[in-house]
Design an enzyme around this catalytic site. Structure first.
Site, PDB file in Angstrom:
ATOM      1  N   ARG A 177      11.381  -2.971  47.857  1.00 54.14           N
ATOM      2  CA  ARG A 177      10.727  -1.749  48.338  1.00 54.14           C
ATOM      3  C   ARG A 177      11.841  -0.766  48.695  1.00 54.14           C
ATOM      4  O   ARG A 177      12.938  -1.194  49.071  1.00 54.14           O
ATOM      5  CB  ARG A 177       9.879  -2.055  49.586  1.00 54.14           C
ATOM      6  CG  ARG A 177       8.636  -2.860  49.268  1.00 54.14           C
ATOM      7  CD  ARG A 177       8.147  -3.622  50.458  1.00 54.14           C
ATOM      8  NE  ARG A 177       9.061  -4.707  50.782  1.00 54.14           N
ATOM      9  CZ  ARG A 177       8.844  -5.612  51.721  1.00 54.14           C
ATOM     10  NH1 ARG A 177       7.749  -5.564  52.445  1.00 54.14           N
ATOM     11  NH2 ARG A 177       9.721  -6.568  51.953  1.00 54.14           N
TER      12      ARG A 177
ATOM     13  N   SER B 197       4.177  -8.649  54.727  1.00 56.22           N
ATOM     14  CA  SER B 197       3.377  -9.711  55.343  1.00 56.22           C
ATOM     15  C   SER B 197       3.300  -9.508  56.856  1.00 56.22           C
ATOM     16  O   SER B 197       2.256  -9.745  57.465  1.00 56.22           O
ATOM     17  CB  SER B 197       3.990 -11.076  55.044  1.00 56.22           C
ATOM     18  OG  SER B 197       3.937 -11.346  53.667  1.00 56.22           O
TER      19      SER B 197
ATOM     20  N   LYS C  73      11.489 -17.900  60.704  1.00 60.40           N
ATOM     21  CA  LYS C  73      10.550 -16.766  60.776  1.00 60.40           C
ATOM     22  C   LYS C  73       9.281 -17.140  61.549  1.00 60.40           C
ATOM     23  O   LYS C  73       8.392 -16.311  61.690  1.00 60.40           O
ATOM     24  CB  LYS C  73      10.161 -16.321  59.361  1.00 60.40           C
ATOM     25  CG  LYS C  73      11.073 -15.254  58.766  1.00 60.40           C
ATOM     26  CD  LYS C  73      10.382 -14.568  57.576  1.00 60.40           C
ATOM     27  CE  LYS C  73      11.175 -13.402  57.024  1.00 60.40           C
ATOM     28  NZ  LYS C  73      10.510 -12.784  55.848  1.00 60.40           N
TER      29      LYS C  73
ATOM     30  N   HIS D  93       3.170  -8.888  46.641  1.00 57.94           N
ATOM     31  CA  HIS D  93       3.704 -10.107  46.010  1.00 57.94           C
ATOM     32  C   HIS D  93       2.992 -10.372  44.675  1.00 57.94           C
ATOM     33  O   HIS D  93       3.628 -10.708  43.681  1.00 57.94           O
ATOM     34  CB  HIS D  93       3.455 -11.331  46.904  1.00 57.94           C
ATOM     35  CG  HIS D  93       4.197 -11.362  48.199  1.00 57.94           C
ATOM     36  ND1 HIS D  93       3.579 -11.612  49.400  1.00 57.94           N
ATOM     37  CD2 HIS D  93       5.518 -11.200  48.496  1.00 57.94           C
ATOM     38  CE1 HIS D  93       4.475 -11.610  50.373  1.00 57.94           C
ATOM     39  NE2 HIS D  93       5.661 -11.354  49.859  1.00 57.94           N
TER      40      HIS D  93
HETATM   41  P1  ADP Z   1      11.376 -13.441  52.387  1.00 59.73           P
HETATM   42  O1  ADP Z   1      11.285 -14.124  53.704  1.00 59.73           O
HETATM   43  O2  ADP Z   1      12.218 -14.173  51.388  1.00 59.73           O
HETATM   44  O3  ADP Z   1      11.728 -11.979  52.453  1.00 59.73           O
HETATM   45  P2  ADP Z   1       8.719 -12.539  51.672  1.00 59.73           P
HETATM   46  O4  ADP Z   1       7.494 -13.354  51.427  1.00 59.73           O
HETATM   47  O5  ADP Z   1       8.693 -11.590  52.820  1.00 59.73           O
HETATM   48  O6  ADP Z   1       9.894 -13.585  51.790  1.00 59.73           O
HETATM   49  O7  ADP Z   1       9.088 -11.707  50.365  1.00 59.73           O
HETATM   50  C1  ADP Z   1       9.337 -12.364  49.143  1.00 59.73           C
HETATM   51  C2  ADP Z   1       9.842 -11.345  48.140  1.00 59.73           C
HETATM   52  O8  ADP Z   1       8.812 -10.402  47.867  1.00 59.73           O
HETATM   53  C3  ADP Z   1      11.037 -10.526  48.612  1.00 59.73           C
HETATM   54  O9  ADP Z   1      11.862 -10.264  47.497  1.00 59.73           O
HETATM   55  C4  ADP Z   1      10.414  -9.247  49.108  1.00 59.73           C
HETATM   56  O10 ADP Z   1      11.323  -8.157  49.038  1.00 59.73           O
HETATM   57  C5  ADP Z   1       9.291  -9.092  48.090  1.00 59.73           C
HETATM   58  N1  ADP Z   1       8.194  -8.263  48.598  1.00 59.73           N
HETATM   59  C6  ADP Z   1       7.564  -8.352  49.780  1.00 59.73           C
HETATM   60  N2  ADP Z   1       6.608  -7.408  49.899  1.00 59.73           N
HETATM   61  C7  ADP Z   1       6.651  -6.673  48.753  1.00 59.73           C
HETATM   62  C8  ADP Z   1       5.947  -5.519  48.261  1.00 59.73           C
HETATM   63  N3  ADP Z   1       5.025  -4.919  48.992  1.00 59.73           N
HETATM   64  N4  ADP Z   1       6.280  -5.046  47.041  1.00 59.73           N
HETATM   65  C9  ADP Z   1       7.253  -5.651  46.301  1.00 59.73           C
HETATM   66  N5  ADP Z   1       7.961  -6.721  46.711  1.00 59.73           N
HETATM   67  C10 ADP Z   1       7.671  -7.225  47.919  1.00 59.73           C
END
Ligand code: ADP
Length: 170
Positions: A90, A128, A41, A17
């Protein structure tokens, strides 16, 4: 002024992130990290805790703000005066879901443009949910989450996370 909103659950913030936040901050005048409650979630960290963890991580980035929101992401973006939504991609895991959401969001708010940034290769397998599993089992999280996030995870699971605290990636 270009205002971009990067929405997500951030439960918790990872270096993947952070990489997206830093790269967006270098491109845009202002970046708002929008943290949604997402009770579906069943987040490990409360909304306030997640906001706090991201705020600490972006303290050195002068054009980045952190805000919690409820309701539709597109409504939040309008409210903040933005027209750009940022998401991270990803390989394999994210494209279909992001594409589906993007088409729905386009129906809801045709004026908002989605920009997807490809993950940096070292964060390709970072999520996460995986971080939480590793933290629960006491694995080393060095280089995967900022140090203060590792400490917060350690406190949540009240078990040693096996962190080398010397390096600060934030
Ligand atoms: P959500 O519940 O909206 O998916 P997340 O916190 O899991 O929320 O992810 C927020 C954003 O960050 C999403 O666009 C996700 O694809 C991106 N993201 C999560 N992990 C990574 C990573 N390792 N590299 C790049 N983008 C990521």
């Amino acid at each position: 002024m270009t205002v971009a909103v990067y929405p997500g659950t951030f439960d918790p913030l990872t270096c993947g992130h952070m990489d997206i936040i830093e790269r967006t901050a270098a491109l845009m005048d202002k970046v708002i990290v929008g943290i949604y409650e997402n009770p579906g979630k069943r987040p490990l960290f409360s909304l306030g805790q997640r906001v706090n963890l991201v705020e600490q991580a972006v303290a050195g980035l002068s054009n980045v703000e952190v805000k919690a929101f409820k309701g539709l992401t597109v409504d939040f973006i309008h409210q903040e005066g933005g027209r750009i939504m940022i998401r991270g991609l990803r390989a394999n895991s994210d494209f279909e879901r992001e594409f589906e959401m993007a088409l729905m969001n386009r129906k809801l708010a045709p004026d908002i443009e989605l920009l997807c940034l490809m993950t940096s290769s070292q964060y390709q397998f970072l999520s996460s949910s995986l971080i939480k599993e590793v933290a629960k089992l006491g694995g080393c999280l060095e280089g995967m989450v900022p140090t203060h996030v590792a400490v917060a995870l350690q406190e949540k699971f009240s078990a040693p996370v096996g962190l080398a605290l010397g390096k600060d990636e934030v």
